[in-house]
Design an enzyme around this catalytic site. Structure first.
Site: not given
Length: 302
Positions: A46, A133, A158
Site C-alpha cells: 500500500t 510474502y 503472509k
C-alpha cells in the site's frame, strides 16, 4: 514479535514535486497508531514499495520508528532482486525497524528450491525477524513453507494469493514442525476483510487492512465484529461497504493502492498522488469513494 488487532499499512505521501513527504508520513502514521493500530508496515504494498528507492524506504522506515516511539512494532519491506533485497534489509535495520516484510523476486519463475535459497540469502543479511510474502511468482508448496518456517529468523508468512485450500495445507504443514508454535500467518489479499472470515476458518486470524489507512473507524468496527462472532455486523459491513469498495477497486488495475491514497486525502490529509505505473482515480471514482466512506461511517456509528 506477536501481533494482534488491525495491522496498519500506511500510504507513502509525496510532495507536489514528487518527493517523499516525511512530515505528512509522520502525521499519517501518528493518526493510525492513535486510532489503535496493532502494528505499522511502512513502505510496503500500500505504501508503493514498487515505486520507492532504497533510500526512500530507509527514510520512511526511520520516520515510522521515530513516530511510533516503541508503541507498536514497525516493519518495512524488502524485496526484488537478491542484492537489492539484501541492501534494503540492511537499510531498514539501520533505520530501527523491528522486522521485515520480504516481498518475492519479480519477473522470473523459480523452483521451490530457488525460493528457499532467495529467503536464505536475504535473511542472512539481517538479524531482524522476517515475514515472507507469498504472492506473484512466489507460490509455496507446503513442504517449502515448512522449510522456510524452520529458518532461524523467519517468523511469519503472509498470503497474497488467495488459494484457501493451498493455504490450509501450508498452515497444517508448518504447525507440524516442532518449534513453530509462535509462527504467524497473515491474510494479505487486497481488501482483506472480504476474505477474513474464510481465512479465520483455517487458523489465519491476522490480516492487513488497507481500509484502516483512511477509515480506521470502519476497519476497527469490522475487526471487533469478527472477533466477537457478530455475524450480523460482519455481513452488514461486507455487503454495504467492503463489497462495493472491491467492485470499485476492480474497475482499474492498481486501484488497490490509488483508492487508498485518495481516501486518506478525502479524510483530511493530502498525501499526493501515486507514482507511475499506477494512476490516480478519476473524479467520478473519487466521488463514489467519498459516498462509500460516508455510508460506511454511518453504518458503524448507527
Amino acid at each position: 514479535m506477536k501481533f494482534q488487532g488491525v495491522l496498519f499499512f500506511p500510504v507513502t505521501p509525496f510532495a507536489p514535486d514528487g518527493s517523499l513527504d516525511e512530515e505528512r508520513l509522520g502525521r499519517h502514521i501518528e493518526a493510525g497508531v492513535t486510532a489503535g493500530a496493532g502494528g505499522v508496515f511502512v513502505a510496503c504494498g500500500t505504501g508503493e514499495f514498487h515505486a520507492l528507492t532504497s533510500d526512500e524506504i530507509e527514510r520512511a522506515t526511520r520516520v515510522a520508528v521515530e513516530t511510533t516511539a516503541g508503541r507498536v512494532p514497525v516493519l518495512a519491506a524488502a524485496g526484488g532482486p537478491t542484492p537489492v533485497a539484501r541492501d534494503q534489509a540492511a537499510r531498514v535495520a539501520r533505520a530501527g525497524a523491528d522486522g521485515i516484510l520480504l516481498l518475492p523476486p519479480y519477473l522470473v519463475s523459480a523452483p521451490q528450491r530457488g525460493l528457499v535459497r532467495y529467503v536464505e540469502e536475504v535473511t542472512a543479511a539481517t538479524s531482524l525477524p522476517v515475514i515472507f510474502y507469498q504472492r506473484g511468482t512466489a507460490r509455496l508448496a507446503e513442504s517449502t513453507a515448512a522449510e522456510l518456517a524452520a529458518l532461524p529468523n523467519v517468523v511469519g508468512l503472509k498470503d497474497g494469493i488467495g488459494d484457501i485450500e493451498r493455504m490450509h495445507r501450508i498452515v497444517r504443514a508448518v504447525r507440524a514442525v516442532p518449534g513453530t508454535e509462535d509462527f504467524q500467518f497473515f491474510n494479505g489479499l487486497p481488501t482483506a476483510e472480504m476474505t477474513a472470515p474464510a481465512y479465520r476458518g483455517i487458523g489465519v486470524g491476522l490480516y492487513s487492512s488497507a481500509v484502516f489507512a483512511f477509515a480506521p473507524e470502519i476497519a476497527l468496527a469490522f475487526h471487533r465484529a469478527l472477533a466477537q462472532d457478530d455475524e450480523a455486523a460482519v455481513s452488514t459491513l461486507l455487503d454495504e461497504f467492503y463489497a462495493p469498495l472491491v467492485a470499485l477497486r476492480d474497475e482499474v488495475p492498481g486501484y488497490a493502492v490509488s483508492l487508498v491514497k485518495a481516501g486518506v486525502t478525502l479524510r483530511g490529509l493530502d498525501v499526493g498522488g501515486v507514482r507511475a505505473p499506477l494512476i490516480d482515480p478519476t473524479p467520478e471514482h473519487v466521488a463514489r469513494l467519498a459516498k462509500l466512506i460516508d455510508h460506511g461511517l454511518e453504518v458503524v456509528r448507527a
